[in-house]
Design a protein around this motif. Structure first.
Motif: not given
Lengths: 311, 189
Positions: B40-43, B49-57, B110-114
């Motif tokens: 994910i990226a904040p803006a 930034e890579e996450l080991t877990e994410a919440r999908c809303v 993977p961290i670069d393709h957005r």
């Protein structure tokens, strides 16, 4: 092509190089190497409210592990430096763009005359480090009120040795650019600092391709009154009206043409746009003269009559 | 950089592309893939930034991501972009310069393709108008992603042409939940 990704870097050291100037060392929290850069480059620092400020990299371009910035607290400034001084201690996270360079050293020059006024010494400090490390021929003129108020003075003494010439106005010494002498083939001047200094260097009458200046303040033209004009998009033929109180960039944005943008005061170069025809009033400080024939900065520049953009 | 109102997402099967494909027989079946990475990226323009877990809303996006917050480059324009996916197989192909459309191999990490999710074994081009499951989350394929010049400029890499027609999938979130790398990905019939 230049990448403009914003990295959240970590401040590992924040030290006062003068009472007003903080010297920040930044590293990436995960990557051992930062993007490469050349002397003269700057980065954009994003403030929490998304405003952007430009700062030159003043460390060693050969050291990819860190970026070094020096930021002067400007009480009369636009608020960015005060925020940086208040918040950027060791451990802080700071959003920084990949570097960009409008102030390049000229490859193959015989001699480089570097002139830094106050905090404007930052880009020429990086140039001096590079030239010293690669056997380039240079002189660095550092202009400040006093030794105590000269940013990076100790490290520049170590880097430059005899090649550093200090001008401290409190001691009655001021650089008179006229004393730099007549232009010589293969000699290039580089100046960064207050507009009075860069204007004096540009007024020397040296050939334009031997004089290089860097600006970090918008161009102030007393009495400029913006007038409305029309702009035509070449690819679609659409005509848009730019009112006197609105920038061309903003009008493009309102009409779904999203240009990259950053400083929006004509200094960063992000929104550069080509044009085909029109009577352009250039108000930026970044585009080289030759490029102004067919490019403009829509954040500050305007036109009279109708302007046709190469979009 | 935060926003209080939801960004204007178009529900995936209401998208002009997804709505046409939805309900039309065909597509790839019988596959099973897996989730390799979450980013994910904040803006807009911020490094991923890579996450080991994410919440999908559901109806919104991945918590903390620019297209959930409304701070993305394309946030102002209503579209289907709650979650974006790309195939690891495409990244592998770029790395071996296949097809040879540019000067040489492009190593797009993977961290670069957005895109948010890097997946393996998932035929993304066949999932427009389909529902599929990533761990406990159900996604709806809304439209194919399209490479943009902005990405090329941002990365400083000539990725536009080699990503043409395999730039991934833009999805809506039908059922939210937690996802983690290693989660299986399967078609919801």
């Amino acid at each position: 092509m230049s990448a403009r990704i914003v990295m959240k870097l970590t401040v590992v050291e924040a030290i006062a190089t003068t009472p007003e100037v903080v010297r920040l060392t930044l590293v990436h929290p995960r990557r051992p190497q930062l993007p490469a850069w050349e002397p003269g480059a700057h980065v954009d620092l994003r403030l929490p409210d998304e405003r952007v400020r430009q700062y030159s990299l003043c460390g060693d371009p050969a050291d990819r592990s860190r970026y070094v910035l020096a930021i002067k607290r400007e009480e009369a400034g636009r608020g960015g430096s005060a925020w940086a001084h208040a918040h950027l201690g060791a451990g802080a996270s700071v959003p920084i763009s990949h570097p960009r360079n409008h102030f390049l050293l000229t490859a193959g020059a015989r001699h480089h005359v570097l002139i830094g006024g106050g905090i404007g010494v930052t880009p020429v400090a990086a140039m001096a480090r590079h030239l010293a490390a690669t056997g380039g021929n240079f002189t660095l003129h550092l202009c400040a009120r006093s030794a105590a108020q000269a940013p990076l003075l100790e490290e520049l003494r170590a880097v430059c040795g005899e090649r550093l010439r200090c001008w401290f106005s409190a001691e009655g010494e001021r650089l008179d650019p006229a004393t730099l002498g007549p232009p010589e083939d293969g000699v290039h001047l580089y100046a960064c600092g207050p507009q009075s200094l860069t204007a004096a260097v540009q007024a020397l009458g040296w050939p334009a391709d031997q004089v290089h200046v860097e600006h970090f303040a918008p161009l102030v033209v007393e009495g400029f009154v913006p007038e409305p004009f029309d702009v035509q998009i070449a690819s679609t033929g659409a005509t848009l009206h730019v009112p006197a109180e609105t920038s061309l960039l903003e009008v493009l944005r309102q009409n779904g043409v999203n240009m990259p943008s950053s400083c929006e005061i004509g200094v960063c170069g992000a929104c550069e746009c080509g044009y085909r025809e029109g009577d352009v009033i250039h108000r930026d400080v970044v585009l080289p003269q030759a490029r102004r024939r067919d490019h403009l900065m829509p954040c500050v520049s305007r036109a009279s009559g109708t302007l046709t953009l190469a979009l | 950089m935060s926003t209080t109102s939801a960004p204007p997402h178009i529900e995936a099967f209401a998208h002009k592309v997804g709505s046409v494909a939805h309900g039309v027989p065909g597509g790839a079946t019988g596959w099973q893939g897996s989730l390799l990475h979450i980013h994910i990226a904040p803006a807009a323009s911020y490094e991923m930034e890579e996450l080991t877990e994410a919440r999908c809303v559901a109806g919104r996006g991945i918590e903390g991501d620019r297209y959930c917050l409304g701070t993305g480059t394309y946030s102002p324009k209503a579209d289907t972009r709650e979650v974006t996916l790309i195939e690891q197989e495409v990244l592998d192909a770029l790395a071996r310069n296949d097809p040879p459309l540019q000067e040489g191999p492009i190593h797009l990490a993977p961290i670069d393709h957005r895109r948010n999710l890097t997946v393996r074994g998932v035929p993304l081009n066949h999932l427009v108008g389909r529902r599929f499951q990533v761990g406990e989350v159900i996604l709806r394929g809304g439209r194919l992603n399209f490479p943009c010049k902005y990405l090329e400029e941002l990365l400083g890499l000539p990725v536009y042409l080699p990503l043409y027609n395999r730039s991934g999938l833009n999805c809506g979130i039908e059922r939210g939940g937690i996802i983690r790398p290693g989660d299986p990905i399967t078609l919801v019939e």
